[in-house]
Design an enzyme around this catalytic site. Structure first.
Site, PDB file in Angstrom:
ATOM      1  N   ARG A   1      -2.317  -0.761   5.422  1.00 14.82           N
ATOM      2  CA  ARG A   1      -3.529  -1.292   4.785  1.00 14.82           C
ATOM      3  C   ARG A   1      -3.246  -2.659   4.162  1.00 14.82           C
ATOM      4  NH1 ARG A   1      -4.851   3.725   0.992  1.00 14.82           N
ATOM      5  NH2 ARG A   1      -2.629   4.065   1.297  1.00 14.82           N
TER       6      ARG A   1
ATOM      7  N   CYS B   1       0.855  -1.175   0.000  1.00 13.30           N
ATOM      8  CA  CYS B   1       0.000   0.000   0.000  1.00 13.30           C
ATOM      9  C   CYS B   1       0.889   1.221   0.000  1.00 13.30           C
ATOM     10  CB  CYS B   1      -0.996  -0.027   1.151  1.00 13.30           C
ATOM     11  SG  CYS B   1      -0.258  -0.112   2.786  1.00 13.30           S
TER      12      CYS B   1
END
Lengths: 144, 299
Positions: free
Chosen positions: B252, B247
């Site tokens: 994430r 990410c």
């Protein structure tokens, strides 16, 4: 350029504490952030989002008829760090003249000793908030 | 000494049901010996405003990272941290947090680097616990420090570095950022601070699967069937695939790493924690822009 008294005091308070207690003090600031005055709460269009902050926080800087500055801010309860940043600035700018606000060093947020407690990345949000407050104030001064 | 597993029917469909607990399970097991609950949030102060009773806090910025080098703690530092939180090597650790458990998944992934055996996520995280009206408190937990052994961090199995990604072309890459970050329109999440990547775009050949597609509206993970439809159906991942997810800074993609590894059972999934803040600033690495995945560079 001298740092306005209230902001200087806030800095001394933070620096006098150990890292963990600095977080507690930031939490106290967070809890002290006042509700928006109704005249702004009813006009979300007047508020400017601080994009540098990870949480939704909006500020509005006001220059009153006596030439004194008031900063208003709103951020959700789930974002206490951002609320704390906004509260430090709202309290620190309250009742200053525009010149005094322009004189606040742009790196004031970095001088509070929060890098270690909060992380430098997060402190950037407060730097963005101060930058936007100054810019809004320049616009108000120009319009006055 | 590990706590019993949550036998919820939803979890039984997943490859590793033992990696999740429900809010019901946690409410029932709070305070049991051998269980430590950890809160890990994006907002460093959120825990202080109220947390699950007895939960300790671990902050990724200030506690899981080395203070100087861009890297995680070493074995000694990790042992000191966990010991100070009352976590022993055989403790069952349940992690939960804000923002759909991003940071909780990230912490779980870091625990995995050190081979902590029994570490689970609270399905739905902090928001669901609070939405269900379950108790929170500002009382500091009573923590008795324990000994945690010094275990060397293993970066080979679940962590990928830039060179690993360069050697990975031809195998599946998953970009879990927002569509705007993937195309190169921006280098950070919408409404998030600029974190200093010099170029926008994605790693060529990476499929765009924003992490949030794995989450239901209440922040819990989607069902096995729904997840299979996305990752096996749409993306085309197949058993035995060697996958790297990335990410912007690796948080994430920890969420997606958790989904692929523990919920769907892929055995070779690595998280590239350098992610876009490294790749988007590195000299001479290939980048693709726009909606197309792009071609793998010729070797």
């Amino acid at each position: 350029m001298t740092l306005p008294a209230r902001l200087a005091e806030t800095r001394e308070d933070f620096l006098a504490l150990g890292v963990k207690d600095r977080l507690q003090l930031l939490l106290e600031f967070s809890n002290e952030l006042p509700e928006l005055p109704t005249r702004y709460a009813d006009h979300p269009d007047l508020l400017e989002r601080v994009l540098e902050c990870q949480s939704p926080v909006y500020i509005f800087v006001e220059l009153d008829d006596d030439g004194l500055v008031h900063m208003h801010a709103t951020a959700p309860a789930e974002s206490p760090t951002t609320r704390g940043f906004a509260s430090i600035l709202a309290q620190g700018l309250e009742g200053l003249t525009a010149e005094e606000v322009f004189g606040i060093p742009d790196d004031y947020p970095q001088s509070l000793g929060l890098g270690e407690a909060v992380s430098p990345l997060r402190v950037r949000g407060m730097t963005g908030m101060l930058g936007r407050a100054k810019r809004q104030l320049r616009e108000r001064v120009a319009a006055a | 000494m590990s706590a019993e597993f949550d036998s919820a029917a939803k979890f039984a469909e997943y490859a590793h049901p033992e990696r999740l607990v429900s809010t019901d399970w946690l409410a029932e097991h709070l305070g049991r010996p051998g269980l430590v609950v950890v809160e890990s949030d994006e907002d460093v102060l959120l825990y202080e405003t109220g947390h699950i009773p007895g939960a300790v806090k671990i902050d990724w910025h200030t506690e899981l990272n080395d203070p100087v080098v861009r890297d995680y703690l070493n074995g000694e530092q990790f042992a000191a941290l966990l010991g100070s939180k009352g976590i022993a090597r055989d403790t069952t650790v349940v992690i939960y947090g804000d923002k759909n458990n991003w940071w909780a998944a990230y912490a779980l992934w870091v625990f995995t680097l050190f081979g902590h055996d029994d570490v689970r996520l609270l399905d739905g995280g902090r928001d669901l616990w609070i939405a269900e009206g379950r108790p929170i408190t500002t009382d500091a937990p009573e923590v008795t420090p324990v000994e945690y052994p010094v275990v060397e961090r293993d970066d080979a199995v679940v962590r990928a570095f830039k060179d690993d990604v360069l050697a990975h072309f031809g195998k599946p890459l998953i970009d879990v950022r927002s569509p705007e970050e993937y195309t190169g329109e921006r280098t950070h999440m919408p409404a998030y601070p600029e974190e200093g990547a010099l170029r926008g775009g994605h790693i060529p050949t990476a499929a765009s699967v924003p992490w949030a597609r794995a989450a239901a509206p209440d922040g819990t993970f989607k069902t096995r069937e729904e997840l299979d439809a996305i990752y096996r159906g749409e993306v085309g991942l197949a058993a035995g695939d060697d996958v790297i997810a990335y990410c912007r800074i690796g948080e994430r993609s920890s969420h997606t790493w958790f989904v692929l590894t523990h919920l769907l059972g892929f055995e070779n999934v690595r998280n590239y924690d350098g992610s876009w803040t490294e790749w988007g600033s590195a000299v001479r690495v290939p980048i693709a822009t726009g909606h197309e995945r792009g071609e793998a560079p010729a070797r």
